[in-house]
Design a protein around this motif. Sequence first.
Motif, PDB file in Angstrom:
ATOM      1  N   THR A   1       0.855  -1.196   0.000  1.00 18.60           N
ATOM      2  CA  THR A   1       0.000   0.000   0.000  1.00 18.60           C
ATOM      3  C   THR A   1       0.893   1.250   0.000  1.00 18.60           C
ATOM      4  O   THR A   1       2.067   1.198   0.397  1.00 18.60           O
ATOM      5  CB  THR A   1      -0.887   0.038   1.255  1.00 18.60           C
ATOM      6  OG1 THR A   1      -0.044   0.081   2.413  1.00 18.60           O
ATOM      7  CG2 THR A   1      -1.794  -1.186   1.351  1.00 18.60           C
ATOM      8  N   ARG A   2       0.312   2.362  -0.410  1.00 22.00           N
ATOM      9  CA  ARG A   2       1.021   3.646  -0.382  1.00 22.00           C
ATOM     10  C   ARG A   2       1.550   3.909   1.034  1.00 22.00           C
ATOM     11  O   ARG A   2       2.691   4.312   1.241  1.00 22.00           O
ATOM     12  CB  ARG A   2       0.035   4.737  -0.812  1.00 22.00           C
ATOM     13  CG  ARG A   2       0.564   6.156  -0.869  1.00 22.00           C
ATOM     14  CD  ARG A   2       1.461   6.382  -2.073  1.00 22.00           C
ATOM     15  NE  ARG A   2       2.880   6.340  -1.693  1.00 22.00           N
ATOM     16  CZ  ARG A   2       3.874   6.022  -2.509  1.00 22.00           C
ATOM     17  NH1 ARG A   2       3.648   5.666  -3.759  1.00 22.00           N
ATOM     18  NH2 ARG A   2       5.123   6.013  -2.087  1.00 22.00           N
TER      19      ARG A   2
ATOM     20  N   ASP B   1       5.368   4.518   2.236  1.00 23.74           N
ATOM     21  CA  ASP B   1       5.791   5.742   2.922  1.00 23.74           C
ATOM     22  C   ASP B   1       6.471   5.423   4.255  1.00 23.74           C
ATOM     23  O   ASP B   1       7.496   6.013   4.595  1.00 23.74           O
ATOM     24  CB  ASP B   1       4.579   6.653   3.175  1.00 23.74           C
ATOM     25  CG  ASP B   1       4.090   7.318   1.885  1.00 23.74           C
ATOM     26  OD1 ASP B   1       4.871   7.335   0.900  1.00 23.74           O
ATOM     27  OD2 ASP B   1       2.945   7.795   1.851  1.00 23.74           O
TER      28      ASP B   1
ATOM     29  N   GLU C   1       2.564  -0.481  -6.277  1.00 23.21           N
ATOM     30  CA  GLU C   1       1.648   0.059  -5.272  1.00 23.21           C
ATOM     31  C   GLU C   1       0.267  -0.527  -5.515  1.00 23.21           C
ATOM     32  O   GLU C   1      -0.171  -0.642  -6.658  1.00 23.21           O
ATOM     33  CB  GLU C   1       1.609   1.588  -5.396  1.00 23.21           C
ATOM     34  CG  GLU C   1       0.833   2.232  -4.271  1.00 23.21           C
ATOM     35  CD  GLU C   1       0.715   3.750  -4.460  1.00 23.21           C
ATOM     36  OE1 GLU C   1       1.679   4.381  -4.956  1.00 23.21           O
ATOM     37  OE2 GLU C   1      -0.351   4.282  -4.115  1.00 23.21           O
TER      38      GLU C   1
END
Lengths: 255, 255
Positions: free
Chosen positions: A49-50, A54, A68
Motif C-alpha cells: 500500500t502507499r 511511505d 503500489e
Amino acid sequence: MELTNALCKIIQSLETMKGRKQTSLFMAEGTKCVLELLPAFELEYLIATRQWLDDNKNVSVNQDKVIEAGRGEIKKISQLTTPRDVVAVFKIPTDSVLPDNLKSELVIALDRVQDPGNFGTIIRICDWFGVHNIIASFDTVDCFNPKVVQATMGAIGRVKVHYVDNLSETIRSLSASMPIYGTFLDGENIYKAQLSGNGVIVMGNEGAGISDEVGRVITSRLLIPPYPVDSETVESLNVSMATAITVAEFRRRQF
Amino acid sequence: MELTNALCKIIQSLETMKGRKQTSLFMAEGTKCVLELLPAFELEYLIATRQWLDDNKNVSVNQDKVIEAGRGEIKKISQLTTPRDVVAVFKIPTDSVLPDNLKSELVIALDRVQDPGNFGTIIRICDWFGVHNIIASFDTVDCFNPKVVQATMGAIGRVKVHYVDNLSETIRSLSASMPIYGTFLDGENIYKAQLSGNGVIVMGNEGAGISDEVGRVITSRLLIPPYPVDSETVESLNVSMATAITVAEFRRRQF
C-alpha cells in the motif's frame, strides 16, 4: 508496474507446489517477514500500500520491482486470513547443494515432516540455536510453501534447507564423519547420553515417526524422558517440541 | 436419539465462547482425542458413524448418549477441514478452584496467551512433563475452544486449567510459598540459574510478552540463550517452544 490480473494469477498460484515449480517463485507477507527476507533472497515483486511504502522509505528496494496496490487488491493475492499491507515475491534459490564441510556442525534432518506449521517452527528453532543447515527428505513439505514461510517469521532467510532424493543414503554418507542421532520412545535418556557438538539429529514424520530405513543409519537413539521418568507415556511430543528440546540440550552442553 | 437440526445448531455454536457459555458444553473430534477425553469429562453426546461404533464396541459409553450419523451429517457439525468419524460433546467442568496444595508443584501461568494452537501445545507439554495445573489470566484463550482441545490431542483431560480474574494478584499470593519464574530477553541464562523443583513459570503473550504488572511479581528472570550465546537475537522463540525448553530444563534438574 501494476498488479494486473495476469500477475495476480501468478501470485495466487504460489500457494501450490505446481505454481512454485512453474515460476520458481515464492511469496512472503507482512512487514516483519518481508523485511527479514529482503537481504536473503532475490526480489521479484514487492506489492504494498502507499502507506506501507511511505512508512518504509528507508528500506533499500529496487524501485523497478515495487507495485503500489490498494488493500482490496492485496487481499486478492494474500494467503492470510487477515491480509497485511505488503506482499513480496522472491526467486527460489537454486543453489541447494549440500555443503561438504558439514562435519563440524550440528545439522537437522527431517524424515517426511508434513505439517507446514511444524516445519516453519523447526526452521525458527534452528535459527535461534545456530543450526544453519536442514537436510529434508524429498517428501517433506516444501519449505517455500507460504504457510512454512510465514511460520518461520523470516528465519527461512538464515537457515538453508537441502532436499535430498534418498535421505537414508545421504545420512549414511555423513555417518562416516559425524554421529547420527534420532529420538525414539525406547531411546537412551537424552540427559544422560553423550552428545557431541557436531552431528545429524533426525526428526520423523508426525504420525509415523522415523522410517525404518532411516532408523537403520542412526547411531545414537535418544529419548526425551517424560516426568516422572517412569510415567506411562500414552502421549508423544509433537515433532517441533521434540526438536526444540533436543537442540536446546545439545547446545546446553556446549555452553 | 438423532442428530436433529436443533442439535446441529447447538454443536455448531460450540465454536464460539458465547455458545460454550450458554450451553456449558465443549466438543472434541477424532478417535484419539475422543477416547482420551471420555474418562476425564462427563459425556453429553457421542456422534459417530456406524463403522466407528462397530470398531469401538469395547469402549464403555452410556448408550443413551450415542447418536449414529452419516459422514455428511458429521461434516455439518465438524470444525475440522477433514472431518473424522466421531464427534463427542462434553460438559465443561465447574470445579476450577485453584488447589491450595500447589506449593510443592511446578505450575505454569499464562499471561494472555492468544493463539489456540500455542495453548494446546502448552497443555500437551505440561502433560508430558507432569505439570498438572495451569493458571491462566482471564483474557487467555479459552481452553475449551475446539482448536485448543484438538491441539492438546487429549491432554486437556489430564491437565487442569484455572482461569483467574487477576493473574498478578494470584501469583503474588503464591510467591509467599514458592519462587516465581519468567523468561525475558534480559534474564539470567537458564542453564546457569538455580531452579527449584517447585514454582510458578510465567509465560507471556505472543506479541507483548509478560505484562509489566505480572512482571513485577516475578522473582527470577530467566533467559533461554541463543547459540552462540552472544549472537544478535533478532528473533524470539515462540511461546510454546519457550515453554517446552523451560519446563524440560526444570525437569532435567530433577532426574
